[in-house]
Design an enzyme around this catalytic site. Structure first.
Site, PDB file in Angstrom:
ATOM      1  N   CYS A 132       0.849  -1.202   0.000  1.00  0.00           N
ATOM      2  CA  CYS A 132       0.000   0.000   0.000  1.00  0.00           C
ATOM      3  C   CYS A 132       0.884   1.251   0.000  1.00  0.00           C
ATOM      4  O   CYS A 132       0.676   2.184  -0.787  1.00  0.00           O
ATOM      5  CB  CYS A 132      -0.934  -0.017   1.222  1.00  0.00           C
ATOM      6  SG  CYS A 132      -2.057   1.395   1.251  1.00  0.00           S
ATOM      7  N   CYS A 133       1.911   1.263   0.876  1.00  0.00           N
ATOM      8  CA  CYS A 133       2.830   2.419   0.921  1.00  0.00           C
ATOM      9  C   CYS A 133       3.535   2.586  -0.425  1.00  0.00           C
ATOM     10  O   CYS A 133       3.804   3.712  -0.858  1.00  0.00           O
ATOM     11  CB  CYS A 133       3.879   2.240   2.020  1.00  0.00           C
ATOM     12  SG  CYS A 133       3.284   2.586   3.686  1.00  0.00           S
ATOM     13  N   CYS A 215      -0.680   8.745   7.171  1.00  0.00           N
ATOM     14  CA  CYS A 215      -2.057   8.499   6.728  1.00  0.00           C
ATOM     15  C   CYS A 215      -2.970   8.291   7.939  1.00  0.00           C
ATOM     16  O   CYS A 215      -2.539   7.746   8.966  1.00  0.00           O
ATOM     17  CB  CYS A 215      -2.101   7.258   5.855  1.00  0.00           C
ATOM     18  SG  CYS A 215      -1.273   7.492   4.270  1.00  0.00           S
ATOM     19  N   CYS A 218      -3.273   4.802   9.608  1.00  0.00           N
ATOM     20  CA  CYS A 218      -2.002   4.241  10.083  1.00  0.00           C
ATOM     21  C   CYS A 218      -1.341   5.135  11.128  1.00  0.00           C
ATOM     22  O   CYS A 218      -0.145   4.989  11.415  1.00  0.00           O
ATOM     23  CB  CYS A 218      -1.063   4.018   8.913  1.00  0.00           C
ATOM     24  SG  CYS A 218      -1.738   2.873   7.704  1.00  0.00           S
ATOM     25  N   CYS A 243       8.029   3.729   5.535  1.00  0.00           N
ATOM     26  CA  CYS A 243       7.119   3.449   4.427  1.00  0.00           C
ATOM     27  C   CYS A 243       7.847   3.074   3.154  1.00  0.00           C
ATOM     28  O   CYS A 243       7.233   2.639   2.197  1.00  0.00           O
ATOM     29  CB  CYS A 243       6.219   4.652   4.181  1.00  0.00           C
ATOM     30  SG  CYS A 243       7.119   6.054   3.544  1.00  0.00           S
TER      31      CYS A 243
END
Ligand code: ADX
Ligand code: SF4
Length: 259
Positions: A132-133, A215, A218, A243
């Site tokens: 995702c990162c 984010c 997170c 990340c």
């Protein structure tokens, strides 16, 4: 070009952050920061500063914008940023005459991830979190740095066990660019002395227990006594909390993120 912030102006990080009697330059190394940014702009014609819009990055942005240095400022809007971060971006438009450039993830990549794994799959495993990162931060960063000849960050050594050896200047092999970390030696107190003194706009979440902000899903507030990055990816171990946008040359060879 040697960058030795503490040789240019010595500031003691143990000093109280807001002593009324001390001159600003005694409470944070303003002259050193200014000299470093001017030197970067002098050596590189196309440098850019990556801003997460956190307090550190507001310091560097304020220094670049108020001196109108020829260093571009950009942010990566992952699509999962807290409202407070987006609100700060808006407030900056009223404060500065220069704009922060915004880079976003590829919509098809995001859609692919969400369809395959679910929007919040990053809680399920380190691999899904890193992917995702990668889609939301690492790939947009590569686009933001394309055509640049140097980049600048707001990283500090004291932020994390993964950042204790952070240099002021390094070669970022992952992007093939010189990378500068002008706040490497700054303490948290110095950052806040600058922000308060110069009335720099900052993220409202900082006043609600969020020293480090990424984010929304997170990032959580920290509890008294917890380390400043305890609220980032809190379900993962301390030595993994990166990340992937700060990849060391060694880490590139081994495929791991370290700083
Ligand atoms: S992270 O790797 O854990 O997300 P952190 O939030 O501590 O990093 O920020 C460290 C530095 O990385 C920032 O000072 C900034 O230079 C860069 N950075 C982090 N997030 C972003 C973002 N969303 N946009 C641009 N730069 C960022
Ligand atoms: Fe995705 Fe969380 Fe990384 Fe943001 S911090 S890009 S939401 S895993």
């Amino acid at each position: 070009m040697a960058l030795h912030a503490r040789q240019i102006l010595k500031a003691d990080s143990t000093v109280h952050p807001h002593p009324v009697s001390a001159a600003p330059e005694m409470r944070y190394p303003l002259i050193a920061l200014t000299s470093q940014l001017q030197a970067i702009a002098g050596e590189f014609r196309n440098a850019a500063f990556a801003s997460s819009l956190g307090a550190e990055d507001m310091v560097v942005t304020d220094a670049i914008f108020t001196q109108d240095l020829p260093i571009a400022v950009f942010t990566l809007d992952t699509g999962r940023l807290p409202d407070e971060t987006l609100d700060l971006l808006q407030r900056m438009r009223g404060r500065y005459s220069r704009e922060v450039e915004v880079f976003r993830p590829d919509a098809a990549d995001v859609q692919g991830y969400v369809s395959a794994h679910g929007a919040n799959a990053f809680y399920e495993s380190v691999e899904l979190r890193k992917s995702c990162c990668h889609i939301r931060k690492v790939a947009p960063l590569s686009r933001a740095l394309a055509g640049r000849d140097a980049w600048v960050t707001g990283l500090r050594r004291a932020q994390s066990v993964t950042r204790t050896d952070l240099p002021l200047r390094e070669f970022d092999a992952a992007h093939g660019l010189v990378k500068f970390n002008p706040l490497a030696e700054w303490s948290e107190q110095e950052v806040w002395a600058y922000v308060r003194d110069r009335e720099v706009p900052y993220n409202a979440l900082h006043d609600r227990g969020y020293p480090s902000i990424g984010c929304g899903p997170c990032t959580r507030a920290i509890r008294h006594g917890e380390d400043v990055r305890a609220g980032r990816w809190w379900w993962e171990s301390r030595d993994r909390k990166e990340c992937g946008i700060h990849l060391s040359p060694l880490a590139k060879q081994t495929g791991e993120t370290t700083t």
